[in-house]
Design a protein around this motif. Structure first.
Motif, mmCIF file in Angstrom:
data_model
loop_
_atom_site.group_PDB
_atom_site.id
_atom_site.type_symbol
_atom_site.label_atom_id
_atom_site.label_comp_id
_atom_site.label_asym_id
_atom_site.label_seq_id
_atom_site.Cartn_x
_atom_site.Cartn_y
_atom_site.Cartn_z
ATOM 1 N N VAL A 139 0.237 -4.669 2.064
ATOM 2 C CA VAL A 139 -1.052 -3.375 1.277
ATOM 3 C C VAL A 139 -2.368 -3.649 0.741
ATOM 4 N N MET A 140 -2.423 -4.643 -0.295
ATOM 5 C CA MET A 140 -4.062 -4.554 -0.271
ATOM 6 C C MET A 140 -5.119 -4.945 1.310
ATOM 7 N N SER A 141 -4.391 -5.785 2.476
ATOM 8 C CA SER A 141 -5.462 -4.711 3.877
ATOM 9 C C SER A 141 -5.652 -3.627 3.905
ATOM 10 N N LEU A 142 -4.483 -2.600 3.873
ATOM 11 C CA LEU A 142 -4.614 -0.977 3.324
ATOM 12 C C LEU A 142 -5.817 -0.715 3.064
ATOM 13 N N VAL A 143 -5.554 -1.193 1.583
ATOM 14 C CA VAL A 143 -6.609 -0.238 0.715
ATOM 15 C C VAL A 143 -8.658 -1.255 1.083
ATOM 16 N N GLU A 144 -8.515 -2.646 1.573
ATOM 17 C CA GLU A 144 -9.777 -3.306 1.838
ATOM 18 C C GLU A 144 -9.654 -2.213 3.229
ATOM 19 N N LYS A 145 -9.508 -1.452 3.892
ATOM 20 C CA LYS A 145 -9.533 -0.692 5.005
ATOM 21 C C LYS A 145 -9.763 0.794 4.389
ATOM 22 N N GLY A 146 -10.063 0.891 3.406
ATOM 23 C CA GLY A 146 -10.322 2.493 2.821
ATOM 24 C C GLY A 146 -9.053 3.444 3.920
ATOM 25 N N GLN A 147 -7.886 3.236 3.607
ATOM 26 C CA GLN A 147 -6.681 3.557 3.758
ATOM 27 C C GLN A 147 -5.425 4.040 2.837
ATOM 28 N N VAL A 148 -6.015 3.519 1.709
ATOM 29 C CA VAL A 148 -5.032 4.148 0.522
ATOM 30 C C VAL A 148 -6.087 5.455 -0.492
ATOM 31 N N ASN A 149 -5.747 6.663 -0.416
ATOM 32 C CA ASN A 149 -6.828 7.424 -1.459
ATOM 33 C C ASN A 149 -5.377 7.541 -2.676
ATOM 34 N N PHE A 150 -6.129 8.580 -3.303
ATOM 35 C CA PHE A 150 -5.998 9.488 -4.649
ATOM 36 C C PHE A 150 -4.925 10.027 -4.287
ATOM 37 N N GLY A 151 -4.433 10.878 -3.202
ATOM 38 C CA GLY A 151 -3.364 11.230 -2.627
ATOM 39 C C GLY A 151 -1.861 10.566 -2.605
ATOM 40 N N HIS A 152 -2.222 9.124 -2.010
ATOM 41 C CA HIS A 152 -1.389 7.845 -1.937
ATOM 42 C C HIS A 152 -0.649 7.436 -3.960
ATOM 43 N N LEU A 153 -1.787 7.704 -4.743
ATOM 44 C CA LEU A 153 -1.420 6.792 -6.052
ATOM 45 C C LEU A 153 -0.834 8.353 -6.550
ATOM 46 N N GLN A 154 -1.110 9.568 -6.524
ATOM 47 C CA GLN A 154 -0.902 10.757 -6.941
ATOM 48 C C GLN A 154 0.459 10.877 -6.631
ATOM 49 N N LYS A 155 1.547 9.986 -5.104
ATOM 50 C CA LYS A 155 2.506 10.039 -5.241
ATOM 51 C C LYS A 155 3.237 8.854 -5.510
ATOM 52 N N ALA A 156 2.170 7.738 -5.454
ATOM 53 C CA ALA A 156 3.081 6.438 -6.270
ATOM 54 C C ALA A 156 4.049 6.917 -7.918
ATOM 55 N N PHE A 157 2.352 7.912 -8.561
ATOM 56 C CA PHE A 157 3.146 8.009 -9.659
ATOM 57 C C PHE A 157 3.788 9.025 -9.942
ATOM 58 N N GLU A 158 4.275 10.548 -9.068
ATOM 59 C CA GLU A 158 5.289 10.937 -9.036
ATOM 60 C C GLU A 158 6.528 10.230 -9.124
ATOM 61 N N SER A 159 6.471 9.082 -7.795
ATOM 62 C CA SER A 159 7.413 8.157 -7.669
ATOM 63 C C SER A 159 8.484 7.623 -8.997
ATOM 64 N N LEU A 160 6.809 7.289 -9.664
ATOM 65 C CA LEU A 160 7.572 6.040 -10.464
ATOM 66 C C LEU A 160 7.938 6.812 -11.831
ATOM 67 N N THR A 161 7.602 8.617 -11.465
ATOM 68 C CA THR A 161 8.338 9.047 -13.472
ATOM 69 C C THR A 161 9.230 10.193 -12.712
#
Length: 204
Positions: A139-161
């Motif tokens: 995951v951190m490698s994807l983050v460092e390459k700029g491949q993780v965006n806010f949309g992915h964070l939104q989906k993560a929050f949706e999944s967690l809740t």
């Protein structure tokens, strides 16, 4: 005696009325629409009465999200997710709203954002690994390459809740604890006193 109690109640009502009026003024300058402001304030009051959070911190959190560009209609649904997660990990809702809002403005997520969540007991790496179909170590490698965006964070929050998610209904669960019950009872009493004070202020 009873006089002191009534005086104390009156002062709580007046303080809450003043806070509410300040909130109205602050929101008007943000959304520029009295209708949206009134609707959001009513929703925030209801939200505070149903959850372990109190109106001032919810208002501050809503103001932060508005400042980060969230639309009036998205603020309560976003706060519900943030509130469930913050209840689950015991972090201030305002603090979490600020980190989440900042990520929305950046667009992409940086390593420091991931560590902000991980350090607060929110396993965002696991959620992102599931989304991308990779190992947690990748995951951190994807983050460092700029491949993780806010949309992915939104989906993560949706999944967690969402139902089955780690923080599903965490606010409701916390509301049933002694501290949560005291907070919701206090909020409900405060709103009754606030509405009485607002009526009196408007009358005079």
């Amino acid at each position: 005696g009873a006089g002191i109690s009534l005086g104390a109640l009156a002062s709580i009502g007046i303080k809450a009325a003043a806070e509410f009026e300040q909130a109205e003024v602050a929101l008007t300058t943000m959304f520029g629409s009295a209708e949206k402001d009134k609707s959001l304030l009513a929703d925030l009051s209801k939200f505070a009465a149903e959850t372990p959070f109190e109106f001032p911190e919810l208002f501050q959190s809503a103001k932060l999200l508005a400042g980060f560009g969230f639309e009036a209609g998205n603020i309560i649904p976003t706060l519900r997710q943030i509130g469930d997660i913050s209840s689950g990990v015991g972090v201030s809702i305002k603090e979490l709203a600020e980190i989440y809002g900042r990520a929305s403005v950046q667009g992409r997520l940086f390593s420091r954002d991931i560590y902000e969540f991980q350090g607060r007991g929110i396993n965002i790496i696991k959620e992102l690994a599931n989304q991308f179909g990779v190992t947690e170590g990748a995951v951190m490698s994807l983050v460092e390459k700029g491949q993780v965006n806010f949309g992915h964070l939104q989906k993560a929050f949706e999944s967690l809740t969402a139902e089955g998610g780690r923080f599903h209904n965490a606010m409701a669960d916390q509301s049933q604890t002694l501290v949560g019950l005291w907070s919701t009872t206090k909020d409900n009493l405060t709103y009754v006193l606030r509405d009485i004070a607002l009526e009196l202020i408007n009358t005079f």
